[in-house]
Design a protein around this motif. Sequence first.
Motif, PDB file in Angstrom:
ATOM      1  N   VAL A  57      84.571 142.285   0.317  1.00  0.00           N
ATOM      2  CA  VAL A  57      84.126 143.601   0.757  1.00  0.00           C
ATOM      3  C   VAL A  57      84.771 144.715  -0.063  1.00  0.00           C
ATOM      4  O   VAL A  57      84.102 145.623  -0.539  1.00  0.00           O
ATOM      5  CB  VAL A  57      84.430 143.799   2.260  1.00  0.00           C
ATOM      6  CG1 VAL A  57      84.007 145.174   2.721  1.00  0.00           C
ATOM      7  CG2 VAL A  57      83.756 142.721   3.082  1.00  0.00           C
ATOM      8  N   ASP A  58      86.073 144.658  -0.224  1.00  0.00           N
ATOM      9  CA  ASP A  58      86.809 145.734  -0.882  1.00  0.00           C
ATOM     10  C   ASP A  58      86.631 145.769  -2.389  1.00  0.00           C
ATOM     11  O   ASP A  58      86.598 146.839  -2.986  1.00  0.00           O
ATOM     12  CB  ASP A  58      88.297 145.640  -0.564  1.00  0.00           C
ATOM     13  CG  ASP A  58      88.601 145.958   0.889  1.00  0.00           C
ATOM     14  OD1 ASP A  58      87.785 146.662   1.520  1.00  0.00           O
ATOM     15  OD2 ASP A  58      89.637 145.497   1.389  1.00  0.00           O
ATOM     16  N   SER A  59      86.530 144.602  -3.019  1.00  0.00           N
ATOM     17  CA  SER A  59      86.453 144.550  -4.473  1.00  0.00           C
ATOM     18  C   SER A  59      85.615 143.346  -4.900  1.00  0.00           C
ATOM     19  O   SER A  59      86.005 142.202  -4.651  1.00  0.00           O
ATOM     20  CB  SER A  59      87.859 144.443  -5.059  1.00  0.00           C
ATOM     21  OG  SER A  59      87.818 144.362  -6.451  1.00  0.00           O
ATOM     22  N   PRO A  60      84.477 143.569  -5.554  1.00  0.00           N
ATOM     23  CA  PRO A  60      83.650 142.451  -6.014  1.00  0.00           C
ATOM     24  C   PRO A  60      84.388 141.597  -7.051  1.00  0.00           C
ATOM     25  O   PRO A  60      85.242 142.093  -7.786  1.00  0.00           O
ATOM     26  CB  PRO A  60      82.447 143.128  -6.657  1.00  0.00           C
ATOM     27  CG  PRO A  60      82.459 144.522  -6.168  1.00  0.00           C
ATOM     28  CD  PRO A  60      83.884 144.857  -5.857  1.00  0.00           C
ATOM     29  N   LEU A  61      84.049 140.337  -7.094  1.00  0.00           N
ATOM     30  CA  LEU A  61      84.645 139.423  -8.067  1.00  0.00           C
ATOM     31  C   LEU A  61      84.019 139.650  -9.440  1.00  0.00           C
ATOM     32  O   LEU A  61      82.804 139.859  -9.548  1.00  0.00           O
ATOM     33  CB  LEU A  61      84.409 137.974  -7.655  1.00  0.00           C
ATOM     34  CG  LEU A  61      85.354 137.368  -6.627  1.00  0.00           C
ATOM     35  CD1 LEU A  61      85.263 138.070  -5.293  1.00  0.00           C
ATOM     36  CD2 LEU A  61      85.091 135.902  -6.479  1.00  0.00           C
ATOM     37  N   ASP A  62      84.839 139.586 -10.482  1.00  0.00           N
ATOM     38  CA  ASP A  62      84.298 139.664 -11.837  1.00  0.00           C
ATOM     39  C   ASP A  62      83.800 138.273 -12.251  1.00  0.00           C
ATOM     40  O   ASP A  62      83.937 137.294 -11.510  1.00  0.00           O
ATOM     41  CB  ASP A  62      85.327 140.224 -12.824  1.00  0.00           C
ATOM     42  CG  ASP A  62      86.565 139.362 -12.978  1.00  0.00           C
ATOM     43  OD1 ASP A  62      86.488 138.125 -12.812  1.00  0.00           O
ATOM     44  OD2 ASP A  62      87.637 139.929 -13.288  1.00  0.00           O
TER      45      ASP A  62
ATOM     46  N   ARG B 105      76.972 128.838  -3.129  1.00  0.00           N
ATOM     47  CA  ARG B 105      76.283 130.027  -3.630  1.00  0.00           C
ATOM     48  C   ARG B 105      77.366 131.085  -3.842  1.00  0.00           C
ATOM     49  O   ARG B 105      77.972 131.557  -2.875  1.00  0.00           O
ATOM     50  CB  ARG B 105      75.234 130.500  -2.626  1.00  0.00           C
ATOM     51  CG  ARG B 105      74.047 129.549  -2.519  1.00  0.00           C
ATOM     52  CD  ARG B 105      72.978 130.047  -1.563  1.00  0.00           C
ATOM     53  NE  ARG B 105      73.445 130.267  -0.197  1.00  0.00           N
ATOM     54  CZ  ARG B 105      73.552 129.322   0.734  1.00  0.00           C
ATOM     55  NH1 ARG B 105      73.230 128.078   0.460  1.00  0.00           N
ATOM     56  NH2 ARG B 105      73.979 129.618   1.952  1.00  0.00           N
ATOM     57  N   VAL B 106      77.587 131.425  -5.099  1.00  0.00           N
ATOM     58  CA  VAL B 106      78.659 132.359  -5.454  1.00  0.00           C
ATOM     59  C   VAL B 106      78.044 133.594  -6.087  1.00  0.00           C
ATOM     60  O   VAL B 106      77.257 133.495  -7.029  1.00  0.00           O
ATOM     61  CB  VAL B 106      79.659 131.703  -6.438  1.00  0.00           C
ATOM     62  CG1 VAL B 106      80.734 132.701  -6.835  1.00  0.00           C
ATOM     63  CG2 VAL B 106      80.274 130.453  -5.837  1.00  0.00           C
ATOM     64  N   THR B 107      78.392 134.762  -5.547  1.00  0.00           N
ATOM     65  CA  THR B 107      77.991 136.040  -6.137  1.00  0.00           C
ATOM     66  C   THR B 107      79.247 136.891  -6.272  1.00  0.00           C
ATOM     67  O   THR B 107      80.335 136.478  -5.888  1.00  0.00           O
ATOM     68  CB  THR B 107      76.969 136.783  -5.251  1.00  0.00           C
ATOM     69  OG1 THR B 107      77.616 137.229  -4.054  1.00  0.00           O
ATOM     70  CG2 THR B 107      75.778 135.897  -4.902  1.00  0.00           C
ATOM     71  N   ALA B 108      79.085 138.085  -6.774  1.00  0.00           N
ATOM     72  CA  ALA B 108      80.226 138.989  -6.918  1.00  0.00           C
ATOM     73  C   ALA B 108      80.798 139.384  -5.560  1.00  0.00           C
ATOM     74  O   ALA B 108      81.970 139.759  -5.465  1.00  0.00           O
ATOM     75  CB  ALA B 108      79.810 140.239  -7.688  1.00  0.00           C
ATOM     76  N   THR B 109      80.005 139.267  -4.498  1.00  0.00           N
ATOM     77  CA  THR B 109      80.466 139.711  -3.182  1.00  0.00           C
ATOM     78  C   THR B 109      80.510 138.615  -2.121  1.00  0.00           C
ATOM     79  O   THR B 109      80.802 138.907  -0.961  1.00  0.00           O
ATOM     80  CB  THR B 109      79.585 140.862  -2.660  1.00  0.00           C
ATOM     81  OG1 THR B 109      78.230 140.403  -2.603  1.00  0.00           O
ATOM     82  CG2 THR B 109      79.703 142.087  -3.544  1.00  0.00           C
TER      83      THR B 109
ATOM     84  N   TYR C 141      90.776 136.255  -3.557  1.00  0.00           N
ATOM     85  CA  TYR C 141      89.434 136.730  -3.898  1.00  0.00           C
ATOM     86  C   TYR C 141      88.686 137.458  -2.780  1.00  0.00           C
ATOM     87  O   TYR C 141      87.907 138.359  -3.061  1.00  0.00           O
ATOM     88  CB  TYR C 141      88.550 135.550  -4.317  1.00  0.00           C
ATOM     89  CG  TYR C 141      89.131 134.676  -5.387  1.00  0.00           C
ATOM     90  CD1 TYR C 141      89.173 135.101  -6.710  1.00  0.00           C
ATOM     91  CD2 TYR C 141      89.646 133.423  -5.093  1.00  0.00           C
ATOM     92  CE1 TYR C 141      89.704 134.292  -7.701  1.00  0.00           C
ATOM     93  CE2 TYR C 141      90.172 132.600  -6.075  1.00  0.00           C
ATOM     94  CZ  TYR C 141      90.198 133.046  -7.381  1.00  0.00           C
ATOM     95  OH  TYR C 141      90.725 132.255  -8.356  1.00  0.00           O
ATOM     96  N   TYR C 142      88.855 137.047  -1.545  1.00  0.00           N
ATOM     97  CA  TYR C 142      87.967 137.492  -0.475  1.00  0.00           C
ATOM     98  C   TYR C 142      88.699 138.228   0.633  1.00  0.00           C
ATOM     99  O   TYR C 142      89.913 138.184   0.726  1.00  0.00           O
ATOM    100  CB  TYR C 142      87.209 136.282   0.096  1.00  0.00           C
ATOM    101  CG  TYR C 142      86.341 135.623  -0.946  1.00  0.00           C
ATOM    102  CD1 TYR C 142      85.153 136.207  -1.349  1.00  0.00           C
ATOM    103  CD2 TYR C 142      86.733 134.445  -1.556  1.00  0.00           C
ATOM    104  CE1 TYR C 142      84.366 135.625  -2.324  1.00  0.00           C
ATOM    105  CE2 TYR C 142      85.947 133.853  -2.535  1.00  0.00           C
ATOM    106  CZ  TYR C 142      84.768 134.447  -2.910  1.00  0.00           C
ATOM    107  OH  TYR C 142      84.002 133.869  -3.882  1.00  0.00           O
ATOM    108  N   ASP C 143      87.907 138.884   1.492  1.00  0.00           N
ATOM    109  CA  ASP C 143      88.472 139.733   2.538  1.00  0.00           C
ATOM    110  C   ASP C 143      88.309 139.176   3.951  1.00  0.00           C
ATOM    111  O   ASP C 143      88.913 139.696   4.886  1.00  0.00           O
ATOM    112  CB  ASP C 143      87.817 141.120   2.476  1.00  0.00           C
ATOM    113  CG  ASP C 143      88.033 141.769   1.127  1.00  0.00           C
ATOM    114  OD1 ASP C 143      89.191 141.859   0.700  1.00  0.00           O
ATOM    115  OD2 ASP C 143      87.039 142.158   0.480  1.00  0.00           O
ATOM    116  N   ALA C 144      87.486 138.165   4.117  1.00  0.00           N
ATOM    117  CA  ALA C 144      87.264 137.567   5.436  1.00  0.00           C
ATOM    118  C   ALA C 144      86.857 136.115   5.246  1.00  0.00           C
ATOM    119  O   ALA C 144      86.526 135.693   4.148  1.00  0.00           O
ATOM    120  CB  ALA C 144      86.184 138.326   6.190  1.00  0.00           C
TER     121      ALA C 144
END
Length: 68
Positions: A12-17, A32-36, A58-61
């Motif tokens: 949520v806070d920062s998309p993955l590069d 299924r992997v996306t930037a978010t 990497y993730y927020d939740a």
Amino acid sequence: MSEYQYYELPAVDSPLDAHEQAEVRALSTRARVTATSFTNEYHRGNFRGDPRRMMEHYYDAYLQGWDR
């Protein structure tokens, strides 16, 4: 006995590069992997990653569901 497992981790806070996405994609070829987000379902077997560690980096939740 088969077991259904569902994993969902949003960024949520920062998309993955692209590099970070490749790192988490290496944990499962079926995810299924996306930037978010990272979403994965298993009908047999187990996820070999550690969702808590993935949240640290990497993730927020983290949402996990299963049915036996």
